[in-house]
Design a protein around this motif. Structure first.
Motif, mmCIF file in Angstrom:
data_model
loop_
_atom_site.group_PDB
_atom_site.id
_atom_site.type_symbol
_atom_site.label_atom_id
_atom_site.label_comp_id
_atom_site.label_asym_id
_atom_site.label_seq_id
_atom_site.Cartn_x
_atom_site.Cartn_y
_atom_site.Cartn_z
ATOM 1 N N ASP A 1 15.045 -11.466 -10.778
ATOM 2 C CA ASP A 1 14.973 -12.056 -9.448
ATOM 3 C C ASP A 1 13.896 -11.360 -8.607
ATOM 4 O O ASP A 1 13.940 -10.137 -8.433
ATOM 5 C CB ASP A 1 16.340 -11.929 -8.765
ATOM 6 N N PRO A 2 12.920 -12.114 -8.076
ATOM 7 C CA PRO A 2 11.846 -11.496 -7.280
ATOM 8 C C PRO A 2 12.366 -10.777 -6.032
ATOM 9 O O PRO A 2 11.822 -9.741 -5.648
ATOM 10 C CB PRO A 2 10.952 -12.674 -6.885
ATOM 11 N N LYS A 3 13.416 -11.303 -5.420
ATOM 12 C CA LYS A 3 13.979 -10.634 -4.238
ATOM 13 C C LYS A 3 14.583 -9.288 -4.624
ATOM 14 O O LYS A 3 14.413 -8.293 -3.918
ATOM 15 C CB LYS A 3 15.047 -11.513 -3.587
ATOM 16 N N MET A 4 15.271 -9.278 -5.735
ATOM 17 C CA MET A 4 15.875 -8.034 -6.221
ATOM 18 C C MET A 4 14.788 -7.039 -6.606
ATOM 19 O O MET A 4 14.923 -5.840 -6.363
ATOM 20 C CB MET A 4 16.787 -8.316 -7.422
ATOM 21 N N ASP A 5 13.711 -7.536 -7.165
ATOM 22 C CA ASP A 5 12.565 -6.699 -7.533
ATOM 23 C C ASP A 5 12.039 -5.954 -6.310
ATOM 24 O O ASP A 5 11.858 -4.734 -6.338
ATOM 25 C CB ASP A 5 11.477 -7.574 -8.153
ATOM 26 N N VAL A 6 11.820 -6.675 -5.227
ATOM 27 C CA VAL A 6 11.313 -6.063 -3.993
ATOM 28 C C VAL A 6 12.349 -5.110 -3.417
ATOM 29 O O VAL A 6 12.018 -3.985 -3.019
ATOM 30 C CB VAL A 6 10.917 -7.145 -2.962
ATOM 31 N N ALA A 7 13.595 -5.541 -3.367
ATOM 32 C CA ALA A 7 14.640 -4.701 -2.783
ATOM 33 C C ALA A 7 14.782 -3.374 -3.524
ATOM 34 O O ALA A 7 14.849 -2.308 -2.904
ATOM 35 C CB ALA A 7 15.964 -5.453 -2.779
ATOM 36 N N THR B 1 0.833 -1.206 0.000
ATOM 37 C CA THR B 1 0.000 0.000 0.000
ATOM 38 C C THR B 1 0.868 1.257 0.000
ATOM 39 O O THR B 1 0.599 2.208 -0.746
ATOM 40 C CB THR B 1 -0.927 0.011 1.225
ATOM 41 N N LEU B 2 1.907 1.264 0.814
ATOM 42 C CA LEU B 2 2.762 2.445 0.934
ATOM 43 C C LEU B 2 3.650 2.664 -0.288
ATOM 44 O O LEU B 2 4.001 3.798 -0.613
ATOM 45 C CB LEU B 2 3.644 2.335 2.184
ATOM 46 N N ALA B 3 4.019 1.601 -0.962
ATOM 47 C CA ALA B 3 4.920 1.721 -2.116
ATOM 48 C C ALA B 3 4.194 2.159 -3.381
ATOM 49 O O ALA B 3 4.839 2.469 -4.383
ATOM 50 C CB ALA B 3 5.640 0.393 -2.358
ATOM 51 N N TRP B 4 2.870 2.186 -3.380
ATOM 52 C CA TRP B 4 1.959 2.492 -4.476
ATOM 53 C C TRP B 4 2.574 2.363 -5.855
ATOM 54 O O TRP B 4 2.663 1.282 -6.395
ATOM 55 C CB TRP B 4 1.233 3.819 -4.272
ATOM 56 N N GLU B 5 2.992 3.408 -6.493
ATOM 57 C CA GLU B 5 3.450 3.361 -7.892
ATOM 58 C C GLU B 5 4.874 2.832 -8.053
ATOM 59 O O GLU B 5 5.319 2.610 -9.173
ATOM 60 C CB GLU B 5 3.354 4.745 -8.531
ATOM 61 N N PHE B 6 5.587 2.648 -6.972
ATOM 62 C CA PHE B 6 6.976 2.198 -7.065
ATOM 63 C C PHE B 6 7.095 0.675 -7.133
ATOM 64 O O PHE B 6 8.185 0.154 -7.302
ATOM 65 C CB PHE B 6 7.782 2.708 -5.870
ATOM 66 N N VAL B 7 6.003 -0.040 -6.988
ATOM 67 C CA VAL B 7 6.041 -1.504 -6.914
ATOM 68 C C VAL B 7 6.634 -2.130 -8.177
ATOM 69 O O VAL B 7 7.323 -3.142 -8.105
ATOM 70 C CB VAL B 7 4.631 -2.066 -6.621
ATOM 71 N N ASP B 8 6.425 -1.522 -9.322
ATOM 72 C CA ASP B 8 6.930 -2.140 -10.560
ATOM 73 C C ASP B 8 7.713 -1.172 -11.448
ATOM 74 O O ASP B 8 7.671 -1.256 -12.654
ATOM 75 C CB ASP B 8 5.770 -2.757 -11.346
ATOM 76 N N VAL B 9 8.458 -0.284 -10.832
ATOM 77 C CA VAL B 9 9.270 0.657 -11.603
ATOM 78 C C VAL B 9 10.357 -0.105 -12.356
ATOM 79 O O VAL B 9 10.562 0.085 -13.552
ATOM 80 C CB VAL B 9 9.897 1.731 -10.691
ATOM 81 N N PHE B 10 11.062 -0.975 -11.642
ATOM 82 C CA PHE B 10 12.093 -1.806 -12.250
ATOM 83 C C PHE B 10 11.623 -3.255 -12.192
ATOM 84 O O PHE B 10 10.940 -3.654 -11.256
ATOM 85 C CB PHE B 10 13.424 -1.657 -11.508
ATOM 86 N N GLN B 11 12.001 -4.040 -13.176
ATOM 87 C CA GLN B 11 11.569 -5.428 -13.215
ATOM 88 C C GLN B 11 12.749 -6.368 -13.467
ATOM 89 O O GLN B 11 12.846 -6.999 -14.526
ATOM 90 C CB GLN B 11 10.493 -5.613 -14.277
ATOM 91 N N PRO B 12 13.640 -6.495 -12.478
ATOM 92 C CA PRO B 12 14.734 -7.445 -12.641
ATOM 93 C C PRO B 12 14.183 -8.874 -12.596
ATOM 94 O O PRO B 12 13.075 -9.108 -12.130
ATOM 95 C CB PRO B 12 15.645 -7.162 -11.442
#
Length: 114
Positions: free
Chosen positions: A82-88, A69-80
């Motif tokens: 690796d899912p862990k890297m994506d979140v980080a 909820t807090l990350a709103w539009e930043f959740v998918d700015v980059f799409q590496p």
């Protein structure tokens, strides 16, 4: 002996300035606290994902939902890949934006008070 009107006005003006500074200090502290809590939630979520915390745990689930909820539009700015890297990267970017925006807001509030 009565006080001169000029002296009374100056005292009231000085008290008003002091009150505004104190109020600005409280607002700045509240803004700083809120942004720190938001950044902490995002950071904890990153740690939970990095160390593969049990997603069935209600605490881990709460941090994940709140961070999304807090990350709103930043959740998918980059799409590496690796899912862990994506979140980080994406949640870290959101945390950085909140941190910078919060510090700017605190500085503006403190500067606004005379």
């Amino acid at each position: 002996m009565t006080e001169r009107p000029d002296t009374t006005r100056a005292a009231h003006r000085k008290a008003g300035v002091s009150l505004r500074r104190k109020a600005a200090g409280y607002v700045a502290t509240a803004v700083s606290l809120i942004t720190t809590l938001v950044v902490a939630v995002l950071a904890i979520h990153i740690v939970f994902v990095a160390f593969e915390a049990n997603t069935g745990n209600p605490i881990v689930d709460w941090f994940g939902d709140t961070a999304r909820t807090l990350a709103w539009e930043f959740v998918d700015v980059f799409q590496p890949g690796d899912p862990k890297m994506d979140v980080a990267v994406n949640y870290g970017l959101a945390a950085l934006v909140y941190l910078v925006a919060g510090r700017i807001a605190v500085a503006l509030v403190r500067r606004a008070a005379p």
